[in-house]
Motif scaffolding. Sequence first.
Motif, mmCIF file in Angstrom:
data_model
loop_
_atom_site.group_PDB
_atom_site.id
_atom_site.type_symbol
_atom_site.label_atom_id
_atom_site.label_comp_id
_atom_site.label_asym_id
_atom_site.label_seq_id
_atom_site.Cartn_x
_atom_site.Cartn_y
_atom_site.Cartn_z
ATOM 1 N N ILE A 40 0.865 -1.151 -0.061
ATOM 2 C CA ILE A 40 0.016 -0.193 0.007
ATOM 3 C C ILE A 40 0.991 1.276 -0.149
ATOM 4 O O ILE A 40 0.654 2.249 -0.664
ATOM 5 N N GLY A 41 2.176 1.294 0.776
ATOM 6 C CA GLY A 41 2.835 2.440 0.746
ATOM 7 C C GLY A 41 3.549 2.704 -0.375
ATOM 8 O O GLY A 41 3.691 3.852 -0.863
ATOM 9 N N ILE A 42 4.059 1.764 -1.033
ATOM 10 C CA ILE A 42 4.807 1.893 -2.373
ATOM 11 C C ILE A 42 3.561 2.403 -3.429
ATOM 12 O O ILE A 42 4.032 3.082 -4.124
ATOM 13 N N ARG A 43 2.422 1.959 -3.409
ATOM 14 C CA ARG A 43 1.529 2.315 -4.376
ATOM 15 C C ARG A 43 1.194 3.696 -4.228
ATOM 16 O O ARG A 43 1.108 4.496 -5.175
ATOM 17 N N HIS A 44 1.169 4.130 -3.073
ATOM 18 C CA HIS A 44 1.073 5.622 -3.049
ATOM 19 C C HIS A 44 2.420 6.325 -3.460
ATOM 20 O O HIS A 44 2.082 7.545 -3.841
ATOM 21 N N LEU A 45 3.567 6.218 -2.686
ATOM 22 C CA LEU A 45 4.646 6.619 -3.157
ATOM 23 C C LEU A 45 4.869 7.091 -4.657
ATOM 24 O O LEU A 45 5.367 7.936 -4.935
ATOM 25 N N PHE A 46 4.336 6.066 -5.520
ATOM 26 C CA PHE A 46 4.335 6.125 -6.899
ATOM 27 C C PHE A 46 3.073 6.683 -7.499
ATOM 28 O O PHE A 46 3.206 6.759 -8.908
ATOM 29 N N GLY A 81 2.253 9.707 -7.558
ATOM 30 C CA GLY A 81 2.202 11.294 -8.063
ATOM 31 C C GLY A 81 1.323 12.071 -7.571
ATOM 32 O O GLY A 81 0.893 11.946 -6.453
ATOM 33 N N SER A 82 0.949 13.092 -8.545
ATOM 34 C CA SER A 82 0.045 13.932 -7.879
ATOM 35 C C SER A 82 -1.554 13.492 -8.456
ATOM 36 O O SER A 82 -2.371 14.144 -8.243
ATOM 37 N N ASN A 83 -1.634 12.486 -8.982
ATOM 38 C CA ASN A 83 -2.798 11.904 -9.476
ATOM 39 C C ASN A 83 -3.460 11.018 -8.364
ATOM 40 O O ASN A 83 -4.438 10.376 -8.927
ATOM 41 N N GLY A 84 -2.938 10.694 -7.543
ATOM 42 C CA GLY A 84 -3.188 9.547 -6.435
ATOM 43 C C GLY A 84 -4.377 9.796 -5.865
ATOM 44 O O GLY A 84 -5.175 8.926 -5.698
ATOM 45 N N LEU A 85 -4.746 11.144 -5.600
ATOM 46 C CA LEU A 85 -5.934 11.491 -5.013
ATOM 47 C C LEU A 85 -6.768 12.022 -6.034
ATOM 48 O O LEU A 85 -6.623 12.893 -6.368
ATOM 49 N N ALA A 86 -7.958 11.142 -6.255
ATOM 50 C CA ALA A 86 -8.896 11.290 -7.422
ATOM 51 C C ALA A 86 -9.844 12.537 -6.872
ATOM 52 O O ALA A 86 -10.748 12.138 -6.093
ATOM 53 N N TYR A 87 -10.032 13.677 -7.562
ATOM 54 C CA TYR A 87 -10.824 14.639 -7.300
ATOM 55 C C TYR A 87 -11.355 15.486 -8.754
ATOM 56 O O TYR A 87 -10.687 15.416 -9.601
ATOM 57 N N GLU A 88 -12.498 15.834 -8.445
ATOM 58 C CA GLU A 88 -12.957 16.835 -9.705
ATOM 59 C C GLU A 88 -12.795 18.128 -9.418
ATOM 60 O O GLU A 88 -13.708 18.604 -8.382
ATOM 61 N N ASN A 101 0.303 11.953 -0.960
ATOM 62 C CA ASN A 101 0.794 10.656 -1.394
ATOM 63 C C ASN A 101 2.046 10.042 -0.638
ATOM 64 O O ASN A 101 2.211 8.996 -0.214
ATOM 65 N N ARG A 102 3.038 10.928 -0.681
ATOM 66 C CA ARG A 102 4.255 10.688 -0.237
ATOM 67 C C ARG A 102 4.228 10.428 1.103
ATOM 68 O O ARG A 102 4.843 9.460 1.923
ATOM 69 N N VAL A 103 3.498 11.503 2.142
ATOM 70 C CA VAL A 103 3.494 11.174 3.400
ATOM 71 C C VAL A 103 2.441 9.974 3.984
ATOM 72 O O VAL A 103 2.975 9.016 4.640
ATOM 73 N N VAL A 104 1.208 9.560 3.006
ATOM 74 C CA VAL A 104 0.615 8.374 3.269
ATOM 75 C C VAL A 104 1.360 7.056 2.863
ATOM 76 O O VAL A 104 1.471 6.201 3.800
ATOM 77 N N GLY A 105 2.273 7.272 1.937
ATOM 78 C CA GLY A 105 3.298 6.053 1.478
ATOM 79 C C GLY A 105 4.187 5.758 2.543
ATOM 80 O O GLY A 105 4.431 4.620 2.828
ATOM 81 N N ALA A 106 4.950 6.803 3.010
ATOM 82 C CA ALA A 106 5.902 6.725 3.904
ATOM 83 C C ALA A 106 5.348 6.161 5.450
ATOM 84 O O ALA A 106 5.830 5.328 5.921
ATOM 85 N N ALA A 107 3.954 6.700 5.820
ATOM 86 C CA ALA A 107 3.431 6.263 6.919
ATOM 87 C C ALA A 107 3.043 4.799 6.878
ATOM 88 O O ALA A 107 3.455 4.086 7.884
ATOM 89 N N PHE A 108 2.531 4.340 5.953
ATOM 90 C CA PHE A 108 2.171 2.866 5.670
ATOM 91 C C PHE A 108 3.452 2.041 5.674
ATOM 92 O O PHE A 108 3.622 0.983 6.210
ATOM 93 N N ILE A 109 4.571 2.472 4.925
ATOM 94 C CA ILE A 109 6.034 1.540 5.054
ATOM 95 C C ILE A 109 6.476 1.516 6.441
ATOM 96 O O ILE A 109 6.905 0.822 6.982
ATOM 97 N N SER A 110 6.339 2.881 7.230
ATOM 98 C CA SER A 110 6.858 2.814 8.501
ATOM 99 C C SER A 110 5.912 1.904 9.524
ATOM 100 O O SER A 110 6.542 1.147 10.433
#
Length: 213
Positions: A86-92, A94-101, A191-200
């Motif tokens: 899950i963490g690696i998926r968020h780290l990669f 980018g800026s499109n991982g959080l889908a918003y209109e 995404n970087r923070v979330v990814g790093a948190a899951f990896i932690s």
Amino acid sequence: MHTQTILTYTAFAALSILSPGPSILLSLRNGATYGPRSVMWSGLGNISGVFCLSTAAILGLGVLLKSSAMLFMAVKICGALYLFYIGIRHLFAGSNGLAYESEAGQAGIAPRPRKLYGEAFLTAATNPKAVLFFTALFPQFIDPQAALLPQFLVLMAIFMSLSYGTHLSYAVVASRARHLLVRPQFAKWTNRVVGAAFISFGSLLLALRRQTS
């Protein structure tokens, strides 16, 4: 069960549920990304995983994990690998991982309920620390002279209700901040923070030592 016992257990359970962890982080992500309704499914997956772990604790898996180094290691590695995924998926992402209109200001299209449920279930169910937690928690509030099953059901009903309500509350709070997430730079760092948190969390799980006494 005595009222004082139930109230004490409820307070203790609430404190443990409110503390940050991978399941809470998952609800924050889903609430911010897809809206609170998505957490109705992921929250259900979480409490289903918690129910399985608590049942396993009652049936003696907690004792087995304490006594079998190989089994404990296998369960621990599986849980850590899933958190790493899950963490690696968020780290990669980018800026499109959080889908918003961005124009409508509404949450992006959520995955199928089965996917939301499954991801949360696996996050909760692949944590041997939770099995040990329930193994240590339940004996403190269960009367050995009374029937075990009714007491177990009462304690689990309280824990699961608190957990589900907490996850929905976190999701509502996160959804209120969704306007920030339309910004590509903010989304990238989120995404970087979330990814790093899951990896932690995965690393902490790997560092978890088997209790032998």
